[in-house]
Design a protein around this motif. Structure first.
Motif, mmCIF file in Angstrom:
data_model
loop_
_atom_site.group_PDB
_atom_site.id
_atom_site.type_symbol
_atom_site.label_atom_id
_atom_site.label_comp_id
_atom_site.label_asym_id
_atom_site.label_seq_id
_atom_site.Cartn_x
_atom_site.Cartn_y
_atom_site.Cartn_z
ATOM 1 N N GLU A 35 1.602 3.638 -3.192
ATOM 2 C CA GLU A 35 0.159 3.785 -3.455
ATOM 3 C C GLU A 35 -0.674 5.507 -3.168
ATOM 4 O O GLU A 35 -1.284 5.634 -3.382
ATOM 5 C CB GLU A 35 -1.327 2.745 -3.680
ATOM 6 C CG GLU A 35 -2.840 2.994 -3.092
ATOM 7 C CD GLU A 35 -3.366 1.878 -3.954
ATOM 8 O OE1 GLU A 35 -4.978 2.143 -4.171
ATOM 9 O OE2 GLU A 35 -2.910 0.712 -3.188
ATOM 10 N N CYS A 36 0.014 4.863 -1.591
ATOM 11 C CA CYS A 36 -0.736 5.760 -0.401
ATOM 12 C C CYS A 36 0.179 6.994 -0.894
ATOM 13 O O CYS A 36 -0.446 8.820 -1.440
ATOM 14 C CB CYS A 36 -0.256 5.498 0.841
ATOM 15 S SG CYS A 36 -1.273 4.505 1.298
ATOM 16 N N SER A 74 -7.301 8.353 -1.364
ATOM 17 C CA SER A 74 -6.745 8.297 -3.424
ATOM 18 C C SER A 74 -7.056 10.044 -3.394
ATOM 19 O O SER A 74 -7.368 10.816 -2.203
ATOM 20 C CB SER A 74 -9.056 7.761 -3.735
ATOM 21 O OG SER A 74 -9.905 8.674 -3.081
ATOM 22 N N HIS A 124 1.119 -1.473 -0.099
ATOM 23 C CA HIS A 124 -0.053 0.089 -0.315
ATOM 24 C C HIS A 124 0.988 1.281 0.385
ATOM 25 O O HIS A 124 0.059 2.245 -0.178
ATOM 26 C CB HIS A 124 -1.020 0.509 1.292
ATOM 27 C CG HIS A 124 -2.384 -0.914 1.348
ATOM 28 N ND1 HIS A 124 -3.483 -1.044 0.505
ATOM 29 C CD2 HIS A 124 -2.131 -2.235 2.217
ATOM 30 C CE1 HIS A 124 -3.578 -2.432 0.757
ATOM 31 N NE2 HIS A 124 -3.606 -2.197 1.866
ATOM 32 N N SER A 126 1.920 8.228 -3.744
ATOM 33 C CA SER A 126 1.112 8.671 -4.807
ATOM 34 C C SER A 126 0.304 9.457 -4.803
ATOM 35 O O SER A 126 -0.444 10.715 -5.490
ATOM 36 C CB SER A 126 1.103 7.261 -6.293
ATOM 37 O OG SER A 126 1.098 7.980 -7.197
#
Length: 278
Positions: free
Chosen positions: A128-129, A172, A125, A131
């Motif tokens: 992804e976090c 997100s 994760h 980014s």
């Protein structure tokens, strides 16, 4: 006058001698406990950027110790009790730091058992976090949309976390931007990120009492203030200029670009579970 001075000096030496004549082997244990407590007071105050309180703490111990030497009722036990009470008071002022230390210690006992699971999940994760946060901050900055994001280690006071709206949502860029968009219900408060989740939004933070430039508004003062009372970091986007800033332990760094922000976030995500890849 000279005789009075000599008498006082003699009384001081007698009081000092009492410490040794009344010495008992249990004093060794007491001194070790107090030394450990004093060490933690210094460590806690230093890590909380409370240099003035360190001076106050030392001044209290030294001044009371000197006064006690001139008292006939002076005993080592009495002075040790005073040190204990004063040390406990200062530690209670920074109970958040103590909770963090205790939490880390208890978590460390079981770290080996869950390290492989934790690392694999966190590694999956982390990028992804990072980014998502970087992309959101870049877009907010371009549009001059104010934002305040707290990177928590789970040690924020409950009243701060509960002052906003609990989300426990996946990170997100769309959600972050949507929360801070102008006129959105939660845009004026702080967003709290804990690990790979947006824990809550619209939270109220304590304001710093230090002097900063006039262009530092409430958002900046709150972003700095929370790092002074808890071991957290913050990301601030100025509503007026779009300037991105990051804060650690009360120290603010302005004009942060995307690469610097990525490095800042990697340190947050990797320091707990993968120090080799920091």
């Amino acid at each position: 006058m000279l005789d009075l001075t000599l008498i006082k000096a003699s009384e001081v030496w007698q009081n000092i001698a009492k410490v040794f004549t009344q010495f008992h082997w249990t004093f060794i244990f007491e001194f070790l406990v107090l030394a450990f407590m004093i060490y933690w007071v210094f460590k806690t105050l230093y890590e909380s950027n409370s240099g003035r309180l360190i001076f106050v703490y030392v001044f209290l111990l030294v001044s009371v110790g000197i006064v006690a030497l001139f008292q006939d009722e002076f005993t080592a036990s009495g002075f040790l009790i005073f040190i204990t009470l004063v040390s406990a008071f200062f530690l209670l002022l920074f109970n958040i730091e103590l909770k963090r230390v205790i939490y880390k210690g208890s978590r460390g006992q079981s770290r080996e058992k869950v390290s492989s699971v934790k690392k694999s999940g966190a590694e999956f994760h982390a990028d992804e976090c990072i980014s998502g946060i970087v992309k959101a901050v870049q877009n907010l900055s371009k549009n001059n949309t104010g934002a305040l994001i707290v990177l928590s280690n789970g040690n924020l006071p409950r009243e701060i976390v509960e002052s906003g709206v609990g989300l426990n949502a996946k990170i997100s860029n769309q959600l972050i931007e949507g929360i801070f968009i102008n006129k959105a219900p939660l845009h004026d408060g702080a967003m709290i990120i804990f690990g790979d989740k947006i824990q809550s939004a619209g939270c109220f933070l304590p304001l710093t009492q230090k002097d900063f430039p006039k262009d530092f508004g409430t958002r900046h003062r709150a972003g700095i203030g929370v790092t002074e009372v808890a071991d957290v970091s913050t990301i601030i986007v100025s509503e007026e200029t779009g300037i991105v800033s990051v804060v650690r332990r009360g120290e603010i760094t302005r004009y942060v670009d995307s690469e610097t922000l990525k490095k800042f976030l990697r340190e947050y995500y990797w320091k707990e579970f993968n120090t080799e890849k920091k």
